[in-house]
Write a protein that holds these residues in place. Sequence first.
Motif, PDB file in Angstrom:
ATOM      1  N   CYS A   1       1.805  -4.269  -0.507  1.00  0.00           N
ATOM      2  CA  CYS A   1       0.712  -3.451  -0.066  1.00  0.00           C
ATOM      3  C   CYS A   1      -0.689  -4.375   0.024  1.00  0.00           C
ATOM      4  CB  CYS A   1       0.515  -2.274  -0.638  1.00  0.00           C
ATOM      5  SG  CYS A   1      -1.004  -1.354  -0.169  1.00  0.00           S
TER       6      CYS A   1
ATOM      7  N   CYS B   1       1.535   4.284   1.985  1.00  0.00           N
ATOM      8  CA  CYS B   1       2.006   3.307   0.708  1.00  0.00           C
ATOM      9  C   CYS B   1       2.396   4.116  -0.353  1.00  0.00           C
ATOM     10  CB  CYS B   1       0.991   2.282   0.289  1.00  0.00           C
ATOM     11  SG  CYS B   1       1.179   1.439  -1.227  1.00  0.00           S
TER      12      CYS B   1
ATOM     13  N   GLY C   1       2.442   3.304  -3.275  1.00  0.00           N
ATOM     14  CA  GLY C   1       1.916   3.096  -4.595  1.00  0.00           C
ATOM     15  C   GLY C   1       0.370   3.830  -4.697  1.00  0.00           C
ATOM     16  N   CYS C   2      -0.176   3.576  -3.505  1.00  0.00           N
ATOM     17  CA  CYS C   2      -1.551   3.870  -3.509  1.00  0.00           C
ATOM     18  C   CYS C   2      -1.950   5.082  -2.327  1.00  0.00           C
ATOM     19  CB  CYS C   2      -2.779   3.021  -3.495  1.00  0.00           C
ATOM     20  SG  CYS C   2      -2.624   2.164  -1.876  1.00  0.00           S
TER      21      CYS C   2
ATOM     22  N   HIS D   1       1.142  -3.211  -4.608  1.00  0.00           N
ATOM     23  CA  HIS D   1       2.617  -2.343  -4.694  1.00  0.00           C
ATOM     24  C   HIS D   1       3.525  -3.417  -4.139  1.00  0.00           C
ATOM     25  CE1 HIS D   1       5.572   0.396  -4.823  1.00  0.00           C
ATOM     26  NE2 HIS D   1       5.791   0.428  -3.252  1.00  0.00           N
TER      27      HIS D   1
ATOM     28  N   ASN E   1      -3.551  -3.131   0.059  1.00  0.00           N
ATOM     29  CA  ASN E   1      -4.522  -2.356  -0.780  1.00  0.00           C
ATOM     30  C   ASN E   1      -4.335  -2.571  -2.333  1.00  0.00           C
ATOM     31  OD1 ASN E   1      -6.971  -0.790  -0.806  1.00  0.00           O
ATOM     32  ND2 ASN E   1      -5.412   1.132  -1.029  1.00  0.00           N
ATOM     33  N   CYS E   2      -3.087  -2.408  -2.625  1.00  0.00           N
ATOM     34  CA  CYS E   2      -2.859  -2.183  -4.146  1.00  0.00           C
ATOM     35  C   CYS E   2      -1.849  -2.853  -4.649  1.00  0.00           C
ATOM     36  CB  CYS E   2      -2.513  -0.708  -4.512  1.00  0.00           C
ATOM     37  SG  CYS E   2      -0.941  -0.406  -3.764  1.00  0.00           S
TER      38      CYS E   2
END
Length: 262
Positions: free
Chosen positions: A42, A67, A69-70, A47, A44-45
């Motif tokens: 990801c 996502c 994860g986040c 993941h 962003n995070c």
Amino acid sequence: MTPQAIYSLFVLVVGMLVGSFLNVCIFRMPKDESVISPPSHCQNCDHQIRWYENIPLFSYLFLRGKCRGCGAHISLQYPLVEMINGILTLVLFLRFGFTPAFAAMFLFCSSLVVITFIDIEHQIIPDEISLSGIVVGFLLSFFLKEPGWLDSMLGILLGGGSLLLVAYGYQLLTGKEGMGGGDIKLLAMMGAFLGWKSVLFIIFASSLIGSIVGVSIMLLQKKDSKLAIPFGPYLASAALLYIFYGHQLIQWYFNLGMKKPV
Ligand SMILES: [Zn+2]
């Protein structure tokens, strides 16, 4: 299911899986990042994307575009590219069957998908694709009935040369740089894969498509905006048109000229 239906489904799935890899190329190549490592994660995070979160189209729907994860929004471009490449691969298979030409056109069209998306977003065409495409297209021509190696070589020269001439002329007349060097290398690559006749067709058809789209955009925006629209996508559309209808369109054009006035 008939064998043909099973093959078609198989080809569609493979095209989408490759589309998943093309997405990685589209996101990483403009940033000069490796397309092989690290594995998908990801933005962003960080993941790491598991295999079951990476199934073309289905994972996007299953994850509802977010996502795991986040919860960050996943770009619609992922399923879009997977779908486009899947359908492209399928129609190429229906046109060529399991032949060397199919393999060559599959490689060529997948490259065009990457080029189109990168050019629209960044206004660049990566040399990694266009220059290696020229070499690969030429090498493949030795194994193909069409174009043969000579046709392919002429295609490279004509594709590279003619646009260079147009670009030079445009610059001479207007004092501005019109056509990018990326477009010239892309047209040379197209000549390598499709032969020299395709180059003439692609220049003509892409200009036509470009004018229609350009005028439509100007009318919609109701001002004569000098919006910089990259030319790569028009070249790519014209090349696709040539692969599927080139022979018919050229024939039709010459038949028009042959018709005697009554
Ligand atoms: Zn995330």
